[in-house]
Motif scaffolding. Structure first.
Motif, mmCIF file in Angstrom:
data_model
loop_
_atom_site.group_PDB
_atom_site.id
_atom_site.type_symbol
_atom_site.label_atom_id
_atom_site.label_comp_id
_atom_site.label_asym_id
_atom_site.label_seq_id
_atom_site.Cartn_x
_atom_site.Cartn_y
_atom_site.Cartn_z
ATOM 1 N N ILE A 148 0.829 -1.207 0.000
ATOM 2 C CA ILE A 148 0.000 0.000 0.000
ATOM 3 C C ILE A 148 0.863 1.256 0.000
ATOM 4 N N ASN A 149 1.934 1.249 0.805
ATOM 5 C CA ASN A 149 2.763 2.445 0.932
ATOM 6 C C ASN A 149 4.244 2.073 0.819
ATOM 7 N N SER A 206 11.128 2.997 2.155
ATOM 8 C CA SER A 206 12.374 3.559 1.620
ATOM 9 C C SER A 206 12.983 4.610 2.553
ATOM 10 N N SER A 207 12.212 5.128 3.494
ATOM 11 C CA SER A 207 12.778 6.091 4.441
ATOM 12 C C SER A 207 13.571 5.354 5.515
ATOM 13 N N LEU A 208 14.398 6.075 6.240
ATOM 14 C CA LEU A 208 15.218 5.479 7.283
ATOM 15 C C LEU A 208 14.365 4.914 8.412
ATOM 16 N N GLU A 209 13.356 5.657 8.844
ATOM 17 C CA GLU A 209 12.493 5.189 9.927
ATOM 18 C C GLU A 209 11.697 3.954 9.495
ATOM 19 N N GLY A 210 11.200 3.975 8.264
ATOM 20 C CA GLY A 210 10.443 2.833 7.755
ATOM 21 C C GLY A 210 11.306 1.590 7.635
ATOM 22 N N SER A 211 12.544 1.772 7.196
ATOM 23 C CA SER A 211 13.455 0.639 7.095
ATOM 24 C C SER A 211 13.799 0.084 8.466
ATOM 25 N N VAL A 229 13.026 -3.704 9.783
ATOM 26 C CA VAL A 229 14.053 -4.589 10.340
ATOM 27 C C VAL A 229 13.623 -5.101 11.717
ATOM 28 N N ILE A 230 13.096 -4.236 12.557
ATOM 29 C CA ILE A 230 12.652 -4.649 13.895
ATOM 30 C C ILE A 230 11.515 -5.666 13.802
ATOM 31 N N VAL A 231 10.569 -5.407 12.913
ATOM 32 C CA VAL A 231 9.443 -6.334 12.744
ATOM 33 C C VAL A 231 9.940 -7.684 12.233
ATOM 34 N N ASN A 232 10.881 -7.684 11.311
ATOM 35 C CA ASN A 232 11.421 -8.947 10.791
ATOM 36 C C ASN A 232 12.197 -9.712 11.846
#
Length: 151
Positions: free
Chosen positions: A101-102, A107-112, A116-119
């Protein structure tokens, strides 16, 4: 071993009973072997790309559904509900939908960092589910069924 794989496909939609560890792990092994052989054949034989994709998706959907139900029965053998297998199979789908969806958010640093934390949390959760599937089941009858070893 092949008898257990046949039993795996017969019980592919059954989520009410219990299953032994052997009934869980032998089909898992056979799925890996079949996937390995199919990937080699797909590389060697001149199969049209669309046909190999169709076969791939049919095999994966059938395997995922059957693996989910046998995992639920494995949890029933231990005396647990189907909540953890449901979370285990649904959470990657939800994550894929959210990223689809988004995609700019990833691609942003916070999103990445969040990804990573979720994975990492999903990896830890996967190890917990693996450990649960490796444990011995109840020796006696539990609320789901009788011991499958006695059948």
């Amino acid at each position: 071993m092949f008898q257990n794989y046949k039993l795996f496909w017969i019980n592919a939609l059954n989520i009410k009973d219990r299953s032994r560890r052997k009934e869980y792990w032998y089909p898992f092994l056979m799925t890996i072997i079949i996937s390995f052989i199919a990937s080699i054949l797909n590389y060697i034989l001149p199969i049209p790309n669309i046909l190999s994709e169709i076969i791939y998706w049919i095999f994966n959907i059938a395997t995922i559904v059957a693996s989910f139900t046998v995992m639920v029965r494995r949890f029933h053998d231990i005396g647990m509900s189907m909540l953890l297998p449901l979370i285990f199979y649904i959470s990657p789908i939800i994550g894929f939908i959210l990223v689809s969806i988004n995609p700019e958010a990833v691609s942003s640093l916070e999103g990445s960092l969040v990804l990573v934390i979720v994975n990492v949390l999903y990896l830890i959760f996967s190890l917990i589910v693996l450990a649960i599937c490796c444990t011995y089941g109840h020796k006696d009858k539990n609320k789901y069924s009788i011991n499958p070893k006695t059948i």
